[in-house]
Design a protein around this motif. Structure first.
Motif, PDB file in Angstrom:
ATOM      1  N   ARG A  97       0.832  -1.203   0.000  1.00  0.00           N
ATOM      2  CA  ARG A  97       0.000   0.000   0.000  1.00  0.00           C
ATOM      3  C   ARG A  97       0.869   1.256   0.000  1.00  0.00           C
ATOM      4  NH1 ARG A  97      -2.541   0.489   5.132  1.00  0.00           N
ATOM      5  NH2 ARG A  97      -0.715   1.579   5.454  1.00  0.00           N
ATOM      6  N   ARG A  98       1.952   1.256   0.780  1.00  0.00           N
ATOM      7  CA  ARG A  98       2.852   2.422   0.805  1.00  0.00           C
ATOM      8  C   ARG A  98       3.490   2.641  -0.556  1.00  0.00           C
ATOM      9  NH1 ARG A  98       5.562   1.189   6.626  1.00  0.00           N
ATOM     10  NH2 ARG A  98       3.932   2.137   7.866  1.00  0.00           N
ATOM     11  N   PHE A  99       3.879   1.543  -1.219  1.00  0.00           N
ATOM     12  CA  PHE A  99       4.462   1.642  -2.559  1.00  0.00           C
ATOM     13  C   PHE A  99       3.459   2.265  -3.527  1.00  0.00           C
ATOM     14  CE2 PHE A  99       4.476  -0.386  -6.751  1.00  0.00           C
ATOM     15  CZ  PHE A  99       5.676   0.088  -7.251  1.00  0.00           C
ATOM     16  N   GLU A 100       2.225   1.764  -3.499  1.00  0.00           N
ATOM     17  CA  GLU A 100       1.210   2.267  -4.426  1.00  0.00           C
ATOM     18  C   GLU A 100       0.831   3.714  -4.128  1.00  0.00           C
ATOM     19  OE1 GLU A 100      -1.818  -0.761  -4.221  1.00  0.00           O
ATOM     20  OE2 GLU A 100      -0.830  -1.941  -5.780  1.00  0.00           O
ATOM     21  N   ASP A 101       0.840   4.092  -2.841  1.00  0.00           N
ATOM     22  CA  ASP A 101       0.569   5.488  -2.484  1.00  0.00           C
ATOM     23  C   ASP A 101       1.654   6.401  -3.029  1.00  0.00           C
ATOM     24  OD1 ASP A 101      -1.731   4.745  -1.188  1.00  0.00           O
ATOM     25  OD2 ASP A 101      -0.886   4.889   0.833  1.00  0.00           O
ATOM     26  N   ALA A 102       2.912   6.001  -2.870  1.00  0.00           N
ATOM     27  CA  ALA A 102       4.024   6.805  -3.379  1.00  0.00           C
ATOM     28  C   ALA A 102       3.942   6.916  -4.898  1.00  0.00           C
ATOM     29  CB  ALA A 102       5.357   6.191  -2.966  1.00  0.00           C
ATOM     30  N   LEU A 103       3.567   5.833  -5.544  1.00  0.00           N
ATOM     31  CA  LEU A 103       3.464   5.830  -7.000  1.00  0.00           C
ATOM     32  C   LEU A 103       2.333   6.744  -7.473  1.00  0.00           C
ATOM     33  CD1 LEU A 103       4.963   4.393  -9.290  1.00  0.00           C
ATOM     34  CD2 LEU A 103       3.169   2.679  -9.277  1.00  0.00           C
ATOM     35  N   SER A 104       1.214   6.706  -6.769  1.00  0.00           N
ATOM     36  CA  SER A 104       0.078   7.542  -7.179  1.00  0.00           C
ATOM     37  C   SER A 104       0.354   9.028  -6.952  1.00  0.00           C
ATOM     38  CB  SER A 104      -1.189   7.114  -6.432  1.00  0.00           C
ATOM     39  OG  SER A 104      -1.054   7.379  -5.060  1.00  0.00           O
ATOM     40  N   LEU A 105       1.191   9.334  -5.948  1.00  0.00           N
ATOM     41  CA  LEU A 105       1.549  10.733  -5.699  1.00  0.00           C
ATOM     42  C   LEU A 105       2.640  11.227  -6.639  1.00  0.00           C
ATOM     43  CD1 LEU A 105       1.512  10.798  -1.792  1.00  0.00           C
ATOM     44  CD2 LEU A 105      -0.165  11.795  -3.351  1.00  0.00           C
ATOM     45  N   GLY A 106       3.278  10.306  -7.356  1.00  0.00           N
ATOM     46  CA  GLY A 106       4.298  10.685  -8.315  1.00  0.00           C
ATOM     47  C   GLY A 106       5.708  10.709  -7.749  1.00  0.00           C
ATOM     48  N   ASN A 107       5.894  10.163  -6.556  1.00  0.00           N
ATOM     49  CA  ASN A 107       7.238  10.087  -5.961  1.00  0.00           C
ATOM     50  C   ASN A 107       7.951   8.849  -6.498  1.00  0.00           C
ATOM     51  OD1 ASN A 107       6.433  12.259  -4.439  1.00  0.00           O
ATOM     52  ND2 ASN A 107       5.931  11.030  -2.632  1.00  0.00           N
ATOM     53  N   LEU A 108       8.552   8.984  -7.675  1.00  0.00           N
ATOM     54  CA  LEU A 108       9.153   7.812  -8.325  1.00  0.00           C
ATOM     55  C   LEU A 108      10.377   7.299  -7.576  1.00  0.00           C
ATOM     56  CD1 LEU A 108       8.771   8.732 -12.090  1.00  0.00           C
ATOM     57  CD2 LEU A 108       7.417   7.158 -10.727  1.00  0.00           C
ATOM     58  N   GLU A 115      11.020   7.519  -4.345  1.00  0.00           N
ATOM     59  CA  GLU A 115      10.536   6.839  -3.137  1.00  0.00           C
ATOM     60  C   GLU A 115       9.895   5.500  -3.505  1.00  0.00           C
ATOM     61  OE1 GLU A 115       7.422   7.498   0.570  1.00  0.00           O
ATOM     62  OE2 GLU A 115       7.781   9.134  -0.845  1.00  0.00           O
ATOM     63  N   ALA A 116       9.153   5.472  -4.605  1.00  0.00           N
ATOM     64  CA  ALA A 116       8.496   4.244  -5.052  1.00  0.00           C
ATOM     65  C   ALA A 116       9.522   3.176  -5.413  1.00  0.00           C
ATOM     66  CB  ALA A 116       7.590   4.526  -6.234  1.00  0.00           C
ATOM     67  N   LYS A 117      10.618   3.591  -6.043  1.00  0.00           N
ATOM     68  CA  LYS A 117      11.667   2.630  -6.394  1.00  0.00           C
ATOM     69  C   LYS A 117      12.303   2.031  -5.144  1.00  0.00           C
ATOM     70  CE  LYS A 117      12.919   4.480 -10.905  1.00  0.00           C
ATOM     71  NZ  LYS A 117      13.951   5.135 -11.721  1.00  0.00           N
ATOM     72  N   THR A 168      12.051  -2.886  -0.960  1.00  0.00           N
ATOM     73  CA  THR A 168      11.655  -3.448   0.331  1.00  0.00           C
ATOM     74  C   THR A 168      10.474  -4.407   0.168  1.00  0.00           C
ATOM     75  OG1 THR A 168      10.203  -1.583   0.840  1.00  0.00           O
ATOM     76  CG2 THR A 168      12.471  -1.439   1.614  1.00  0.00           C
ATOM     77  N   VAL A 169       9.543  -4.061  -0.711  1.00  0.00           N
ATOM     78  CA  VAL A 169       8.395  -4.944  -0.951  1.00  0.00           C
ATOM     79  C   VAL A 169       8.869  -6.269  -1.539  1.00  0.00           C
ATOM     80  CG1 VAL A 169       6.306  -5.259  -2.343  1.00  0.00           C
ATOM     81  CG2 VAL A 169       6.719  -3.090  -1.206  1.00  0.00           C
ATOM     82  N   GLU A 170       9.786  -6.187  -2.495  1.00  0.00           N
ATOM     83  CA  GLU A 170      10.309  -7.400  -3.122  1.00  0.00           C
ATOM     84  C   GLU A 170      10.990  -8.290  -2.087  1.00  0.00           C
ATOM     85  OE1 GLU A 170      13.269  -8.728  -6.806  1.00  0.00           O
ATOM     86  OE2 GLU A 170      12.996  -6.605  -6.327  1.00  0.00           O
ATOM     87  N   LYS A 171      11.777  -7.687  -1.218  1.00  0.00           N
ATOM     88  CA  LYS A 171      12.471  -8.451  -0.180  1.00  0.00           C
ATOM     89  C   LYS A 171      11.469  -9.123   0.757  1.00  0.00           C
ATOM     90  CE  LYS A 171      15.899  -7.991   3.484  1.00  0.00           C
ATOM     91  NZ  LYS A 171      16.761  -7.106   4.234  1.00  0.00           N
ATOM     92  N   LYS A 172      10.452  -8.368   1.182  1.00  0.00           N
ATOM     93  CA  LYS A 172       9.440  -8.923   2.090  1.00  0.00           C
ATOM     94  C   LYS A 172       8.665 -10.062   1.433  1.00  0.00           C
ATOM     95  CE  LYS A 172       8.585  -4.951   5.094  1.00  0.00           C
ATOM     96  NZ  LYS A 172       8.793  -5.570   6.388  1.00  0.00           N
TER      97      LYS A 172
END
Length: 87
Positions: A33-44, A46-48, A53-57
């Motif tokens: 959800r944090r990744f998708e929020d950053a992506l929707s806000l345009g923080n590329l 931060e999203a990267k 971290t998502v991939e690792k988890k």
């Protein structure tokens, strides 16, 4: 309630594992959800960082058999596609 001692132990063990699985799945959902929020806000940038971290988890959860390894790979692939479309 079980009468046999080994069955009583299995109930305790299953309860512990269920709690751990819930915790790990909750952490996964939060990270995604944090990744998708950053992506929707345009923080590329931060999203990267969050994608790593998502991939690792996801792969850790797959290693612990909380989720299937194919599901983890599929999730990572779809999230990577989302970030590539945004760029």
């Amino acid at each position: 309630m079980a009468n046999i001692k080994s069955a009583q132990k299995r109930i305790k063990v299953i309860a512990k594992k269920t709690l751990r699985n819930k915790m790990v799945k909750s952490q996964l959902k939060t990270a995604i959800r944090r990744f998708e929020d950053a992506l929707s806000l345009g923080n590329l940038e931060e999203a990267k960082a969050l994608l790593k971290t998502v991939e690792k988890k996801l792969h850790q959860a797959a290693a612990k058999n909380v989720i299937h390894k194919s599901k983890a790979s599929r999730k990572v692939s779809r999230l990577a596609q989302k970030i590539n479309k945004a760029v």
